[in-house]
Design an enzyme around this catalytic site. Structure first.
Site, PDB file in Angstrom:
ATOM      1  N   LYS A 221      -6.015  -1.166   0.081  1.00 11.28           N
ATOM      2  CA  LYS A 221      -5.551  -0.480   1.298  1.00 11.28           C
ATOM      3  C   LYS A 221      -6.586  -0.538   2.419  1.00 11.28           C
ATOM      4  O   LYS A 221      -7.772  -0.756   2.183  1.00 11.28           O
ATOM      5  CB  LYS A 221      -5.110   0.945   0.957  1.00 11.28           C
ATOM      6  CG  LYS A 221      -3.763   0.904   0.242  1.00 11.28           C
ATOM      7  CD  LYS A 221      -3.123   2.223  -0.007  1.00 11.28           C
ATOM      8  CE  LYS A 221      -1.739   1.965  -0.638  1.00 11.28           C
ATOM      9  NZ  LYS A 221      -1.156   3.173  -1.228  1.00 11.28           N
ATOM     10  N   ARG A 255      -2.203   2.585  -9.801  1.00 13.91           N
ATOM     11  CA  ARG A 255      -1.305   1.542  -9.283  1.00 13.91           C
ATOM     12  C   ARG A 255      -2.162   0.502  -8.569  1.00 13.91           C
ATOM     13  O   ARG A 255      -2.863   0.832  -7.620  1.00 13.91           O
ATOM     14  CB  ARG A 255      -0.309   2.173  -8.318  1.00 13.91           C
ATOM     15  CG  ARG A 255       0.716   1.202  -7.749  1.00 13.91           C
ATOM     16  CD  ARG A 255       1.629   1.891  -6.746  1.00 13.91           C
ATOM     17  NE  ARG A 255       2.672   1.016  -6.276  1.00 13.91           N
ATOM     18  CZ  ARG A 255       2.513   0.126  -5.279  1.00 13.91           C
ATOM     19  NH1 ARG A 255       1.355   0.012  -4.671  1.00 13.91           N
ATOM     20  NH2 ARG A 255       3.520  -0.629  -4.893  1.00 13.91           N
TER      21      ARG A 255
END
Ligand code: HH2
Length: 278
Positions: A221, A255
């Site tokens: 991210k 995840r």
């Protein structure tokens, strides 16, 4: 702690689960366009299973900031050719969707988890999950992917996320989803600044009183890129640091796009976590 998903019961007491990401989309922020072809998506999913993924999270709609929604029919068209063969191979498939219609078709095809970034925003979603006995990931998001990064503000991001997740958990249970089927996720990067993401990871332990497995998706991210001045290809180390710190504080599902490296990092984090005084 047990997390029940379809016919499975994951014991997440001692070991965190690794959820490998496969995006069957043209526009996902890190792997968009690479696995739009079902054969490529299946090949990638099988590779992630070989690397040690416990679950495969398949998505057909990007949720990156500014992403456009994808109609249910197109999500279904992209997902079914991937879900059905994986389920037939006994792979535990999670489907990343906010649409109850997509979720219904996905569980019929063999998916065992619905990963809903809107935390049951679709009024029919809870009914679909409850009827199927699927596992559910309820995530926190502020706004929608189209708007979520426009100046997000909180009084106290960790407390606000905890209160929101407690309310979604209560709503899910009231709608008939067994508590043991639910996992919660603070939604790293969803309506959060870099400081919000860091605060959530620093104070993750404050979410443990929710009493359900915590899912963390920090992989690749943009806040990692900002902290390390790295583009997409250079965010692995930052993602592993975030995953290890999350697991040390009690996160139970990670995840990630980078399964093999994450599995190794978590084994170290778990050994250290197990050696902490209680
Ligand atoms: N992050 C993304 C998508 N789904 N689900 C959960 N539960 N937690 C997350 O942090 C999360 C998620 C975004 O990552 P990715 O799927 O790689 O990208 P995109 O949304 O662009 O497809």
């Amino acid at each position: 702690m047990i997390w029940r998903c379809g016919g499975r019961a994951f014991d997440v007491t001692r070991r965190a689960l690794v959820m490998g990401v496969v995006n069957v989309t043209p526009d996902s922020f890190s792997d968009g366009g690479r696995y739009l072809d079902p054969a490529a998506a299946l090949g990638h999913a099988r590779r992630l299973v070989d690397e040690g993924a416990d679950l495969i999270d398949v998505g057909a709609e990007s949720t990156r900031p500014g992403a456009a929604p994808v109609v249910p029919e197109l999500q279904i068209e992209r997902l079914l050719p991937v879900i059905a063969p994986l389920a037939a191979e006994r792979v535990c498939v999670s489907v990343d969707t906010a649409s109850a219609e997509v979720a219904r078709r996905a569980v019929e095809a063999g998916a065992e988890i619905i990963n809903d970034v809107t935390g049951l925003g679709d009024p029919d979603m809870a009914g679909v999950i409850a009827a199927a006995g699927a596992g559910a990931v309820l995530m926190h998001m502020r706004g929608t992917p189209a708007t979520m990064q426009q100046d997000p503000r909180y009084d106290d991001v960790v407390a606000d996320v905890r209160v929101h997740l407690a309310a979604r958990l209560a709503a899910a249970r009231a709608a008939g989803i067994d508590a043991e089927r639910i996992a919660v996720d603070p939604g790293i990067g969803f309506g959060k600044t870099l400081e919000h993401n860091v605060a959530l990871l620093a104070r993750l332990e404050e979410l443990l009183p929710l009493g359900r497995p915590i899912v963390i998706g920090a992989s690749r991210k943009s806040f990692l890129g900002r902290l390390t001045e790295a583009d997409l290809e250079g965010r692995l180390e930052g993602g592993l640091a975030a995953a290890a710190i999350a697991v040390l504080q009690g996160a139970r599902v990670i995840r990630t796009h980078d399964v093999g490296s994450t599995v190794k990092a978590l084994r170290v984090a778990e050994a250290i976590a197990a050696a902490r005084p209680v």
